[in-house]
Design a protein around this motif. Structure first.
Motif, short mmCIF file in Angstrom:
data_model
loop_
_atom_site.label_atom_id
_atom_site.label_comp_id
_atom_site.label_asym_id
_atom_site.label_seq_id
_atom_site.Cartn_x
_atom_site.Cartn_y
_atom_site.Cartn_z
N LEU A 72 0.82 -1.20 -0.07
CA LEU A 72 0.00 -0.03 -0.08
C LEU A 72 0.88 1.21 -0.07
O LEU A 72 0.58 2.12 -0.73
CB LEU A 72 -0.74 0.24 1.20
CG LEU A 72 -2.17 -1.01 0.99
CD1 LEU A 72 -2.81 -1.06 2.67
CD2 LEU A 72 -3.04 -0.62 0.04
N ILE A 73 1.92 1.25 0.66
CA ILE A 73 2.56 2.59 0.95
C ILE A 73 3.45 2.46 -0.52
O ILE A 73 3.36 3.47 -0.98
CB ILE A 73 3.88 2.12 2.05
CG1 ILE A 73 3.01 2.40 3.24
CG2 ILE A 73 4.67 3.20 1.86
CD1 ILE A 73 4.10 2.00 4.73
N LYS A 74 3.89 1.58 -1.08
CA LYS A 74 4.68 1.58 -2.62
C LYS A 74 3.67 2.11 -3.46
O LYS A 74 3.69 2.75 -4.22
CB LYS A 74 5.09 0.32 -2.69
CG LYS A 74 5.99 0.22 -4.08
CD LYS A 74 6.62 -1.07 -4.32
CE LYS A 74 7.41 -1.03 -5.69
NZ LYS A 74 7.75 -2.35 -6.20
N LEU A 75 2.23 1.62 -3.39
CA LEU A 75 1.20 2.01 -4.34
C LEU A 75 0.84 3.46 -4.18
O LEU A 75 0.87 4.08 -5.50
CB LEU A 75 0.20 1.00 -4.05
CG LEU A 75 -1.07 1.30 -5.19
CD1 LEU A 75 -0.67 0.88 -6.51
CD2 LEU A 75 -2.26 0.36 -4.54
N ILE A 118 -10.40 -1.28 -0.89
CA ILE A 118 -9.32 -2.07 -1.14
C ILE A 118 -9.87 -3.15 -1.93
O ILE A 118 -10.55 -3.96 -1.50
CB ILE A 118 -8.36 -2.45 -0.06
CG1 ILE A 118 -7.96 -1.26 0.87
CG2 ILE A 118 -7.33 -3.14 -0.42
CD1 ILE A 118 -7.26 -1.49 2.26
N SER A 119 -9.15 -3.49 -2.95
CA SER A 119 -9.32 -4.46 -3.81
C SER A 119 -8.25 -5.15 -4.29
O SER A 119 -7.10 -4.64 -4.57
CB SER A 119 -10.20 -4.14 -5.20
OG SER A 119 -10.29 -5.13 -6.06
N LEU A 127 -3.29 -5.45 -6.63
CA LEU A 127 -3.69 -4.65 -5.51
C LEU A 127 -4.38 -3.39 -5.98
O LEU A 127 -3.19 -2.40 -6.58
CB LEU A 127 -2.54 -4.45 -4.52
CG LEU A 127 -3.24 -3.69 -3.31
CD1 LEU A 127 -4.23 -4.56 -2.41
CD2 LEU A 127 -1.94 -3.32 -2.26
N CYS A 128 -5.35 -2.94 -5.70
CA CYS A 128 -5.95 -1.62 -6.21
C CYS A 128 -6.57 -0.92 -4.83
O CYS A 128 -7.12 -1.66 -3.85
CB CYS A 128 -7.15 -1.85 -7.26
SG CYS A 128 -6.41 -2.95 -8.55
N PHE A 140 -5.73 3.93 -7.46
CA PHE A 140 -4.11 3.41 -7.53
C PHE A 140 -4.51 1.95 -7.92
O PHE A 140 -5.06 1.27 -7.17
CB PHE A 140 -3.65 3.52 -6.12
CG PHE A 140 -3.45 5.20 -5.74
CD1 PHE A 140 -2.50 5.85 -6.06
CD2 PHE A 140 -4.48 5.52 -4.82
CE1 PHE A 140 -2.24 7.02 -5.73
CE2 PHE A 140 -4.58 7.00 -4.55
CZ PHE A 140 -3.49 7.68 -4.93
N LYS A 141 -3.76 1.53 -8.58
CA LYS A 141 -3.64 0.29 -9.21
C LYS A 141 -2.17 -0.21 -9.44
O LYS A 141 -1.36 0.43 -10.21
CB LYS A 141 -4.51 0.16 -10.55
CG LYS A 141 -5.75 0.01 -10.32
CD LYS A 141 -6.85 -0.26 -11.64
CE LYS A 141 -8.18 -0.30 -11.64
NZ LYS A 141 -8.89 -0.58 -12.79
N GLU A 142 -1.83 -1.36 -9.00
CA GLU A 142 -0.56 -1.78 -9.10
C GLU A 142 -0.19 -2.11 -10.68
O GLU A 142 0.79 -2.06 -11.42
CB GLU A 142 -0.24 -3.05 -8.26
CG GLU A 142 0.05 -2.94 -7.00
CD GLU A 142 0.40 -3.90 -6.11
OE1 GLU A 142 1.22 -3.83 -5.10
OE2 GLU A 142 -0.13 -5.12 -6.52
#
Length: 151
Positions: A72-75, A118-119, A127-128, A140-142
């Motif tokens: 999450l922090i990276k995203l 969070i999805s 992770l989105c 935000f989407k990886e």
């Protein structure tokens, strides 16, 4: 020039040759560890969500789980993560539908204006996060692909 002696001195335990541009490249232990860490993170995230179906994020301390927290922090960055963490108040249980694990929460007494979803798609390891603060929404989407709200 890459020689077997130089590879051994550098600690390379696995040699993978690539002919990209005519140069040889070696896979280092660091590259292996990085790849292994990503696979391990995906497995632990999938396992965390799978074991949490029907539970509330607060009950399992979901946002504190290292596998999720680091991604999450990276995203979305540390400041957004911290804000979401602080305001992840009124929560829904974790569900699995449309090929995604899903949960959402909002700021107490401010649902609709400040809320988070969070999805996580375990098949694509994607992770989105839908992040809405004071009515302004960011997604935000990886990776490209559908999150739960795209269906």
């Amino acid at each position: 020039m890459i020689t077997i002696k130089n590879l051994i001195l550098a600690g390379v335990t696995c040699l993978c040759i690539s002919t990209v541009g005519g140069y040889a490249e070696a896979a280092t232990p660091r590259a292996y560890k990085s790849s292994h860490k990503a696979q391990s993170s995906a497995q632990s995230l999938k396992s965390m969500f799978k074991n949490a179906i029907g539970k509330y994020p607060f009950d399992i301390k979901m946002l504190d789980k290292p596998a999720l927290k680091s991604r999450l922090i990276k995203l979305m960055g540390k400041s957004r993560y911290n804000y979401m963490y602080k305001n992840f108040d009124v929560q829904t249980p974790i569900e699995f539908n449309a090929w995604n694990y899903h949960t959402s929460a909002c700021q107490a007494h401010n649902c609709g204006s400040t809320e988070f979803e969070i999805s996580y798609n375990p098949k694509s390891d994607n992770l989105c996060v839908r992040y809405r603060v004071d009515g302004k929404e960011s997604i935000f989407k990886e990776k490209t692909g559908n999150a739960i709200w795209d269906y």
